[in-house]
Design a protein around this motif. Structure first.
Motif, PDB file in Angstrom:
ATOM      1  N   ILE A  88       0.915  -1.319  -0.048  1.00 33.70           N
ATOM      2  CA  ILE A  88      -0.051   0.037   0.115  1.00 33.70           C
ATOM      3  C   ILE A  88       0.821   1.157   0.060  1.00 33.70           C
ATOM      4  O   ILE A  88       0.543   2.146  -0.745  1.00 33.70           O
ATOM      5  N   PHE A  89       1.981   1.201   0.834  1.00 39.30           N
ATOM      6  CA  PHE A  89       2.816   2.288   0.905  1.00 39.30           C
ATOM      7  C   PHE A  89       3.626   2.629  -0.512  1.00 39.30           C
ATOM      8  O   PHE A  89       3.589   3.845  -0.844  1.00 39.30           O
ATOM      9  N   ALA A 224      -3.631  16.422   3.221  1.00 35.74           N
ATOM     10  CA  ALA A 224      -3.079  15.329   3.833  1.00 35.74           C
ATOM     11  C   ALA A 224      -3.622  13.940   3.500  1.00 35.74           C
ATOM     12  O   ALA A 224      -3.268  12.847   4.093  1.00 35.74           O
ATOM     13  N   PHE A 225      -4.841  13.816   2.868  1.00 39.93           N
ATOM     14  CA  PHE A 225      -5.549  12.515   2.805  1.00 39.93           C
ATOM     15  C   PHE A 225      -4.858  12.011   1.553  1.00 39.93           C
ATOM     16  O   PHE A 225      -5.621  12.366   0.261  1.00 39.93           O
ATOM     17  N   SER A 226      -4.144  11.189   1.330  1.00 44.65           N
ATOM     18  CA  SER A 226      -3.648  10.736   0.307  1.00 44.65           C
ATOM     19  C   SER A 226      -4.221   9.495  -0.439  1.00 44.65           C
ATOM     20  O   SER A 226      -4.857   9.022   0.111  1.00 44.65           O
ATOM     21  N   ARG A 227      -4.036   9.489  -1.780  1.00 45.33           N
ATOM     22  CA  ARG A 227      -4.789   8.430  -2.720  1.00 45.33           C
ATOM     23  C   ARG A 227      -3.774   7.630  -3.177  1.00 45.33           C
ATOM     24  O   ARG A 227      -2.344   7.893  -3.223  1.00 45.33           O
ATOM     25  N   MET A 228      -4.156   6.420  -3.928  1.00 43.20           N
ATOM     26  CA  MET A 228      -3.128   5.647  -4.317  1.00 43.20           C
ATOM     27  C   MET A 228      -2.369   5.979  -5.631  1.00 43.20           C
ATOM     28  O   MET A 228      -3.161   6.272  -6.592  1.00 43.20           O
ATOM     29  N   ARG A 229      -1.265   5.756  -5.606  1.00 39.27           N
ATOM     30  CA  ARG A 229      -0.407   5.917  -6.914  1.00 39.27           C
ATOM     31  C   ARG A 229       0.629   4.957  -6.945  1.00 39.27           C
ATOM     32  O   ARG A 229       0.803   4.149  -5.957  1.00 39.27           O
ATOM     33  N   LYS A 230       1.291   4.443  -8.051  1.00 36.97           N
ATOM     34  CA  LYS A 230       2.481   3.595  -8.002  1.00 36.97           C
ATOM     35  C   LYS A 230       3.836   4.133  -7.852  1.00 36.97           C
ATOM     36  O   LYS A 230       4.175   5.013  -8.165  1.00 36.97           O
ATOM     37  N   VAL A 231       4.625   3.194  -6.997  1.00 34.32           N
ATOM     38  CA  VAL A 231       6.074   3.726  -6.758  1.00 34.32           C
ATOM     39  C   VAL A 231       6.551   2.348  -6.592  1.00 34.32           C
ATOM     40  O   VAL A 231       6.227   1.478  -5.919  1.00 34.32           O
ATOM     41  N   GLY A 232       7.960   2.320  -7.047  1.00 37.17           N
ATOM     42  CA  GLY A 232       8.996   1.089  -6.780  1.00 37.17           C
ATOM     43  C   GLY A 232       9.304   0.926  -5.357  1.00 37.17           C
ATOM     44  O   GLY A 232       9.109   1.740  -4.615  1.00 37.17           O
ATOM     45  N   ASN A 233       9.779  -0.213  -5.270  1.00 41.96           N
ATOM     46  CA  ASN A 233       9.963  -0.732  -3.422  1.00 41.96           C
ATOM     47  C   ASN A 233      11.563  -1.344  -3.430  1.00 41.96           C
ATOM     48  O   ASN A 233      11.715  -1.873  -2.456  1.00 41.96           O
ATOM     49  N   ASN A 234      12.428  -0.954  -4.487  1.00 46.08           N
ATOM     50  CA  ASN A 234      13.678  -1.645  -3.942  1.00 46.08           C
ATOM     51  C   ASN A 234      14.592  -0.900  -3.169  1.00 46.08           C
ATOM     52  O   ASN A 234      14.644   0.398  -3.248  1.00 46.08           O
ATOM     53  N   SER A 235      15.325  -1.454  -2.182  1.00 51.29           N
ATOM     54  CA  SER A 235      16.282  -0.756  -1.197  1.00 51.29           C
ATOM     55  C   SER A 235      17.595  -0.496  -1.963  1.00 51.29           C
ATOM     56  O   SER A 235      17.864  -1.086  -3.020  1.00 51.29           O
TER      57      SER A 235
END
Length: 268
Positions: A88-89, A224-235
């Protein structure tokens, strides 16, 4: 009330939050603790397994960034119950803006003898990022890593405690929501604003340690009420280096707290 009690965060917001986390929870450069909360709902028609979570119930997920006084800074609502907090994050506007440096977060500042970025703290469900710290994996932890995990856990549990206060205060959360998901989303947002309103009044008269981490169990981008978007998650390598810097700080004379060794040893 939303623009007053859950306003769009700016640089001054983050600076004040960082000061509170440093003074109250002994974690410098921290601008928030993040956590997710499942809200039990009646199964929406024709939704399949989208809202069916690992607890074997139907839910939507609240993802919240919380300040040092148990108030919500950013709320993301309405995500499918089947999704993890980390997923979700990674798809949230909050996460995307953190990653592209558009949240107004202050520049890096000194921690001990080096500079470090401002960070959000979370549990194992979240990815390790330059601005998002998670614990070291639990296998084969040495003493230094266990100290870091304790100090991070002490800080991030502010978010868990905020959700505990929030859901106990509003009895609507004590049973499954029977309304449409869209209305559930609105109720969550409204009660979050009221939560912050009440916390703003209480904080002036209540000790900051009314709930301590040690006592706890181990739509529109214009607000401050955010909605969903796409982002990567690689460390990244830098994220690992940032985490190591904080670990070194917590072990130093400047950054250690008197009870941390006992807490780590007693929780072995």
């Amino acid at each position: 009330m939303q623009p007053i009690f859950v306003p769009e965060p700016n640089m001054n917001t983050w600076i004040n939050i960082e000061k509170d986390f440093n003074s109250k929870w002994n974690f410098p450069n921290c601008i928030g603790a993040i956590n997710g909360k499942h809200v039990n709902i009646r199964a929406p028609p024709n939704s399949g397994s989208q809202f069916f979570n690992y607890k074997k119930i139907f839910s939507v997920v609240i993802l919240a960034l919380v300040d040092a006084n148990y108030k919500f800074t950013i709320i993301d609502t309405g995500s499918y119950g089947k999704n993890s907090d980390g997923a979700i994050f990674n798809h949230s506007l909050m996460g995307k803006r953190l990653m592209n440096n558009s949240l107004g977060v202050p520049a890096d500042q000194a921690v001990m003898n080096t500079t470090s970025p401002h960070v959000i703290v979370g549990d194992e469900a979240f990815p390790l990022k330059r601005n998002l710290m998670r614990p070291f994996p639990r296998e084969n932890l040495n003493f230094s890593k266990r100290i870091f995990n304790y100090r991070l856990s002490r800080c991030r549990r502010v978010a868990e405690n905020a959700f505990s206060i929030y859901t106990q205060q509003w009895r609507v959360f004590q049973k499954p929501f029977q309304c449409k998901v869209e209305l559930t989303d609105k109720i969550i947002k409204a009660t979050a604003v009221l939560h912050n309103f009440l916390r703003s009044s209480i904080n002036e008269h209540t000790s900051t340690s009314e709930i301590t981490p040690e006592s706890a169990s181990d739509n529109d981008s214009s607000n401050a009420f955010s909605r969903m978007r796409k982002v990567g998650n690689n460390s990244t390598r830098e994220a690992f280096e940032v985490r190591n810097k904080f670990m070194e700080y917590f072990l130093s004379e400047e950054g250690s707290v008197p009870w941390q060794a006992d807490m780590v040893v007693n929780r072995r």
